[in-house]
Design a protein around this motif. Structure first.
Motif, PDB file in Angstrom:
ATOM      1  N   PRO A  97       0.842  -1.199   0.000  1.00  0.00           N
ATOM      2  CA  PRO A  97       0.000   0.000   0.000  1.00  0.00           C
ATOM      3  C   PRO A  97       0.878   1.250   0.000  1.00  0.00           C
ATOM      4  O   PRO A  97       2.015   1.234   0.477  1.00  0.00           O
ATOM      5  N   GLU A  98       0.345   2.330  -0.521  1.00  0.00           N
ATOM      6  CA  GLU A  98       1.110   3.570  -0.668  1.00  0.00           C
ATOM      7  C   GLU A  98       1.619   4.094   0.671  1.00  0.00           C
ATOM      8  O   GLU A  98       2.752   4.567   0.767  1.00  0.00           O
ATOM      9  N   ASP A  99       0.807   3.990   1.733  1.00  0.00           N
ATOM     10  CA  ASP A  99       1.247   4.506   3.031  1.00  0.00           C
ATOM     11  C   ASP A  99       2.410   3.696   3.601  1.00  0.00           C
ATOM     12  O   ASP A  99       3.325   4.255   4.211  1.00  0.00           O
ATOM     13  N   VAL A 100       2.437   2.383   3.351  1.00  0.00           N
ATOM     14  CA  VAL A 100       3.549   1.559   3.822  1.00  0.00           C
ATOM     15  C   VAL A 100       4.815   1.911   3.052  1.00  0.00           C
ATOM     16  O   VAL A 100       5.898   2.031   3.628  1.00  0.00           O
ATOM     17  N   ARG A 101       4.707   2.113   1.766  1.00  0.00           N
ATOM     18  CA  ARG A 101       5.855   2.508   0.950  1.00  0.00           C
ATOM     19  C   ARG A 101       6.411   3.845   1.435  1.00  0.00           C
ATOM     20  O   ARG A 101       7.612   4.034   1.562  1.00  0.00           O
TER      21      ARG A 101
END
Length: 130
Positions: A37-41
């Motif tokens: 997910p974008e937030d984890v990246r």
């Protein structure tokens, strides 16, 4: 007849167990291959940036206290080394006598110094090495 039924039940149970394990293994592979997910990246990028910034922080510290003069007691003189991961930083020294105190600051680059270091200053720098 009951022995045959027990053997058949055992084979069915073993087959079911193998199917469950294969299904779990398949799910694990598919979740590892799934895009993050974008937030984890974004969090991973922030952690990497913080680690890079932390390498330049003066985070290795050592203090050596000593008697600079034989007629003085109490270990009132000291040398303090503050360096980063690469061994760049400063050594601060304060030498206390009966009537005066002197302070010195020397730059440290790559665990060495252009100025001559006292044994206590060398000890302080060596104690900061990770």
């Amino acid at each position: 007849m009951s022995e045959a039924l027990a053997a058949l039940a055992l084979l069915v149970a073993l087959a079911a167990l193998l199917m469950v394990l294969a299904d779990r293994r398949g799910r694990r592979r598919s979740s590892d291959d799934a895009p993050l997910p974008e937030d984890v990246r974004g969090l991973r990028q922030e952690v990497a940036a913080l680690r890079r910034e932390g390498a330049d922080a003066l985070r290795h510290l050592s203090v050596v206290r000593y008697d600079a003069f034989s007629d003085m007691g109490g270990h009132l003189s000291w040398s303090l080394a503050l360096v980063d991961d690469a061994g760049d930083g400063v050594v601060l020294t304060s030498i206390h006598g009966r009537s005066e105190a002197r302070s010195y600051a020397k730059n440290v680059t790559g665990w060495t110094c252009e100025q001559q270091l006292s044994p206590e200053e060398l000890e302080a720098i060596d104690a900061t090495r990770p």
